[in-house]
Every structure is written in structure tokens, then in C-alpha cells.
Design an enzyme around this catalytic site. Structure first.
Site, PDB file in Angstrom:
ATOM      1  N   SER A 182      30.700 -28.368  31.701  1.00 48.26           N
ATOM      2  CA  SER A 182      31.203 -28.117  30.350  1.00 48.26           C
ATOM      3  C   SER A 182      30.113 -28.049  29.292  1.00 48.26           C
ATOM      4  O   SER A 182      30.338 -27.487  28.226  1.00 48.26           O
ATOM      5  CB  SER A 182      32.226 -29.184  29.977  1.00 48.26           C
ATOM      6  OG  SER A 182      31.657 -30.467  30.074  1.00 48.26           O
ATOM      7  N   HIS A 210      37.246 -25.922  33.242  1.00 49.22           N
ATOM      8  CA  HIS A 210      36.786 -24.798  32.418  1.00 49.22           C
ATOM      9  C   HIS A 210      36.835 -23.471  33.155  1.00 49.22           C
ATOM     10  O   HIS A 210      36.437 -22.439  32.602  1.00 49.22           O
ATOM     11  CB  HIS A 210      35.360 -25.054  31.923  1.00 49.22           C
ATOM     12  CG  HIS A 210      35.312 -26.014  30.782  1.00 49.22           C
ATOM     13  ND1 HIS A 210      35.550 -25.633  29.478  1.00 49.22           N
ATOM     14  CD2 HIS A 210      35.096 -27.346  30.751  1.00 49.22           C
ATOM     15  CE1 HIS A 210      35.466 -26.691  28.688  1.00 49.22           C
ATOM     16  NE2 HIS A 210      35.186 -27.741  29.440  1.00 49.22           N
ATOM     17  N   LYS A 241      42.887 -25.979  28.137  1.00 47.33           N
ATOM     18  CA  LYS A 241      41.793 -25.113  27.688  1.00 47.33           C
ATOM     19  C   LYS A 241      42.277 -23.658  27.720  1.00 47.33           C
ATOM     20  O   LYS A 241      43.017 -23.268  26.828  1.00 47.33           O
ATOM     21  CB  LYS A 241      40.555 -25.389  28.537  1.00 47.33           C
ATOM     22  CG  LYS A 241      40.152 -26.870  28.444  1.00 47.33           C
ATOM     23  CD  LYS A 241      38.865 -27.190  29.120  1.00 47.33           C
ATOM     24  CE  LYS A 241      38.642 -28.682  29.277  1.00 47.33           C
ATOM     25  NZ  LYS A 241      38.540 -29.428  28.021  1.00 47.33           N
TER      26      LYS A 241
HETATM   27  C1  PLP Z   1      34.960 -30.554  33.090  1.00 45.48           C
HETATM   28  C2  PLP Z   1      36.148 -31.175  32.409  1.00 45.48           C
HETATM   29  N1  PLP Z   1      37.050 -31.828  33.155  1.00 45.48           N
HETATM   30  C3  PLP Z   1      38.135 -32.397  32.595  1.00 45.48           C
HETATM   31  C4  PLP Z   1      38.364 -32.335  31.233  1.00 45.48           C
HETATM   32  C5  PLP Z   1      39.556 -33.011  30.645  1.00 45.48           C
HETATM   33  O1  PLP Z   1      40.563 -32.083  30.378  1.00 45.48           O
HETATM   34  P1  PLP Z   1      41.673 -32.377  29.266  1.00 45.48           P
HETATM   35  O2  PLP Z   1      41.129 -31.970  27.954  1.00 45.48           O
HETATM   36  O3  PLP Z   1      42.858 -31.583  29.733  1.00 45.48           O
HETATM   37  O4  PLP Z   1      41.944 -33.855  29.319  1.00 45.48           O
HETATM   38  C6  PLP Z   1      37.460 -31.664  30.424  1.00 45.48           C
HETATM   39  C7  PLP Z   1      37.708 -31.583  28.946  1.00 45.48           C
HETATM   40  O5  PLP Z   1      36.929 -31.912  28.126  1.00 45.48           O
HETATM   41  C8  PLP Z   1      36.318 -31.070  31.019  1.00 45.48           C
HETATM   42  O6  PLP Z   1      35.409 -30.445  30.263  1.00 45.48           O
END
Ligand code: PLP
Length: 394
Positions: A182, A210, A241
Site C-alpha cells: 500500500s 489494493h 477501496k
Molecule cells: C494492504 C491493506 N490491507 C488491508 C487494509 C485494510 O482494509 P480496510 O480499510 O477495509 O480495513 C488496508 C487498508 O488500509 C491495506 O492497505
């Protein structure tokens, strides 16, 4: 007078202010769109994960309203008591079909999906082998599981192999990577990690938060992008997202999903999604299947914007998709770049330690399918101007 037992928190905040790392929450006063209003200022928005513009897509909006009228605004219970509606089951069926797995369980967030799953499938005698840049929710899940945690340098498959070689053959092992990282925007080396998982008998897990809606056919994610269907035991995705709504999910075998229904603590102990959320997510899957040109547009915008940043002379790291960092190194400089861009009409979040390694501070940009070329060019012009003013560009 009572002494404030939380005074040390105020001291920490003061330190953040002194270091130029204190962040005020930006307030969005309009819809989550490519050009919108934060803190009374109209800006080109390069900070949302709304890759496909689905947060405001008419089909999602309409389905959320319909479901809200039909079922109300909340579910009143956790999934395992009275909070499973037919619409939750429909969403899980649709996601399983989309991800081409036997079954799916939906969680309240991607964070809950990662943390709840890792902590449910592993225990204190087990070991996790994890990329150093994996998301915080994976790290927290590993800690909650009480398994031993072995971290390998980012994308270093040889280092992961050396760790696996050093572990007892009979020990249960989870090999885990983000599909898209991310903060860097690069991809996990899935084919090589799947080979390793097979060689060493590991459970293979990928967090595709992502990637869903972005990579692979119709946005099926990195498993589809790399053609490793059937080789990843646990796939995590998010509905927050590219899908544009809220939630996370795990895709895998029927027995994995039924086990998580019984043992994943966020699933067991936290109230289920409002029906409007589930309905909007189902509509998002319809959009991915029926309007794939939106994903194509995202990629065209990504190529245009990345080429613009690199030709200006910025260090954009190793991005392979719509997340493009502009790496400046120093944390205070990244925050200044972000603030000055904002004053120039562009919102791109500054990110510093501890979210990224010290010395790797950056401004992170994310383009979406719904940015116009004019908006992206405006943003590039602002980057050029502020980059020169701050001495980042010559
Ligand atoms: C790589 C990754 N995994 C999981 C999440 C968590 O997702 P959510 O925003 O649906 O809790 C994020 C969000 O920031 C992320 O970037």
C-alpha cells in the site's frame, strides 16, 4: 487536583509537533470525488482509495437506498446470532463466484479480515513468514495468534526460503504477502512465493486489498493477474477501496470459511454490515463485470500520471499500479510538500515514519478512473511548481 494520568500522551503529541509530523485530520465537505472540497478548499484529490469512482456510482447508490428501504439501516446483531440477512449470503456467494473460490466470508473491514483470520488459523506453536512491508492488520493478526513471527526483507524470496529451511519440517507455517503493497504500489512476487509454499508445505495467504478491482480480469486481483488460481489458500480482499463501500472478505475453501464462521473473533463478536452496505457491494460486483472499461480508464490515467511525475524528475520508487509514491526522504519535507501542494489545490497525503521506514518519507498519490486529464495535468503542474520551490526538483 487530580493528576492527569494521560499527560504523557500530550507530551508525545508535542514531540510530533516539534518534528513537523503532527497531522490534523482533513475534513471532506463533499462527496469522495477526484475534484472535491477538503477544509473549505477545492482540490484535485490524489488521496483516496476510490480507484474506480464507485463511492458515488449511481448503481451502488440506488441499490444501497433500495436495501435500506427494504431492510432498514442496521442488522441489530452479530452474524452468528441474528445478524445474517439473505443479502449478506448473496454478497458472499457473488464474491466467491468473482474470486473463483468455493466460498467467501465477509468481515466488517479488511483490517478485521486479516487480523481475524491470521489469529484464528494459527496458534502459539505455529510460525508466520511475512514480508517486512505487509500491512499493519497482518502484523496485528500475527501478534494476536501468538505464533512466532519471522520477517523477510521486502519481496526477498531467497531470504524467505532461508527462513523456511531453518524451520522444523513438521511445524505449521503460514507464508504471507500483500498482493499490492500500500505504500510502494508494487506487487508481491506471488508465483515464486507459491512455489516456496508448495515446496515447504506452507499455508499461502495473500492480502489483495489494493488489487481487487484493479489487477486481473474484471479486477479479480493479483491471483488472477499472475495466474495462480488454486495455489493461494487464503485470499483477503477489501470492499472499502476499489469496491467503494466498506468491509473485507476472505476467499478460500468451504472448510476454511466455515472454520472462520466459528473461530474468527471479529466475525463472532462484532455486528454485521448494514444491509445498504451489502447491497452496494453486490452492485459493485455487477459494475466490475459489466463496465470493465472503468478499469481500463484507471490504467490509462495511471500510465499518464506516472509518466508525468517521472519526466518531471521525481523519485517514484517501484510502483506497478495506481499507487505512486513521490519519495523525498525526510519526514518534515514530505509533510511540507503535501501542505504546499494542498495550498496549490492538490491533496496528496504526506507519509512518514512509522508508516514507512525512516528516511523514506513520501507523498503518496493515487489516481482514479474518474480523474479527467485536465485534473491530472493540473496536479502535475502543481507538483512541478512546489517541487522546485522546495528544492526537490532542480
Ligand atoms: C494492504 C491493506 N490491507 C488491508 C487494509 C485494510 O482494509 P480496510 O480499510 O477495509 O480495513 C488496508 C487498508 O488500509 C491495506 O492497505
Amino acid at each position: 487536583m487530580r493528576r492527569d494520568p494521560l499527560a504523557y500522551l500530550t507530551a508525545e503529541l508535542t514531540t510530533l509537533k516539534e518534528q513537523g509530523l503532527y497531522r490534523k485530520l482533513r475534513i471532506l465537505e463533499d462527496e469522495q470525488k477526484p475534484k472535491t472540497t477538503f477544509d473549505h478548499r477545492s482540490v484535485v484529490n490524489l488521496s483516496s482509495n476510490n480507484y474506480l469512482g464507485l463511492t458515488t456510482h449511481p448503481r451502488l447508490r440506488e441499490r444501497a437506498l433500495e436495501a435500506t428501504r427494504k431492510y432498514g439501516v442496521g442488522t441489530g446483531s452479530v452474524r452468528t446470532i441474528a445478524g445474517t440477512m439473505d443479502i449478506h449470503m448473496e454478497l458472499e456467494r457473488r464474491l466467491a463466484e468473482f474470486k473463483q473460490t468455493e466460498a467467501v466470508v465477509v468481515f466488517q473491514s479488511g483490517f478485521a479480515a486479516n487480523a481475524g483470520t491470521v489469529s484464528a488459523v494459527l496458534g502459539k506453536d505455529d510460525v508466520v513468514v511475512s514480508d517486512e512491508l505487509n500491512h499493519a492488520s497482518i502484523i496485528d493478526g500475527c501478534r494476536l495468534s501468538r505464533a512466532a513471527i519471522k520477517v523477510f526483507p521486502h519481496k526477498d524470496v531467497d531470504a524467505a526460503r532461508r527462513i523456511l529451511q531453518s524451520l522444523p519440517a513438521g511445524q505449521r507455517k503460514l507464508l504471507i504477502t500483500d498482493g499490492v503493497f500500500s505504500m510502494e504500489g508494487d506487487l508481491g512476487p506471488l508465483p515464486a512465493l507459491c512455489d516456496l509454499a508448495e515446496e515447504f508445505g506452507c499455508i499461502m495467504m495473500v492480502d489483495d486489498a489494493h488489487a481487487s478491482g484493479v489487477f486481473g480480469k474484471n479486477g479479480r486481483g493479483t491471483i488472477d493477474h499472475f495466474g495462480v488460481h488454486g495455489r493461494v489458500d487464503i485470499q483477503v480482499g477489501t470492499l472499502s477501496k476499489a469496491i467503494g463501500v466498506l468491509g473485507g472478505y476472505v476467499a478460500g475453501t468451504r472448510s476454511l470459511i466455515e472454520f472462520l464462521y466459528h473461530r474468527a473473533r471479529p466475525f463472532l463478536f462484532s455486528t454485521s454490515h448494514p444491509p445498504g452496505v451489502a447491497a452496494a457491494c453486490i452492485a459493485a460486483i455487477d459494475v466490475l463485470m459489466e463496465e470493465p472499461h472503468i478499469i481500463e480508464r484507471l490504467w490509462e490515467n495511471t500510465r499518464f500520471f506516472q509518466a508525468g511525475l517521472t519526466s518531471l524528475g521525481f523519485d517514484t520508487g517501484v510502483s506497478e499500479g495506481p499507487i505512486t509514491p513521490v519519495i523525498v526522504g525526510d519526514g518534515a519535507l514530505a509533510m511540507k510538500l503535501s501542505d504546499d501542494l494542498f495550498q496549490s489545490g492538490v491533496f496528496a497525503q504526506g507519509i512518514a515514519f512509522p508508516t514507512v521506514a525512516a528516511g523514506k518519507a513520501r507523498v503518496r498519490t493515487i489516481v482514479t478512473a474518474t480523474h479527467t486529464r485536465d485534473e491530472l495535468q493540473f496536479a502535475l503542474d502543481a507538483f512541478a511548481k512546489v517541487g522546485k520551490e522546495l528544492g526537490i526538483l532542480r
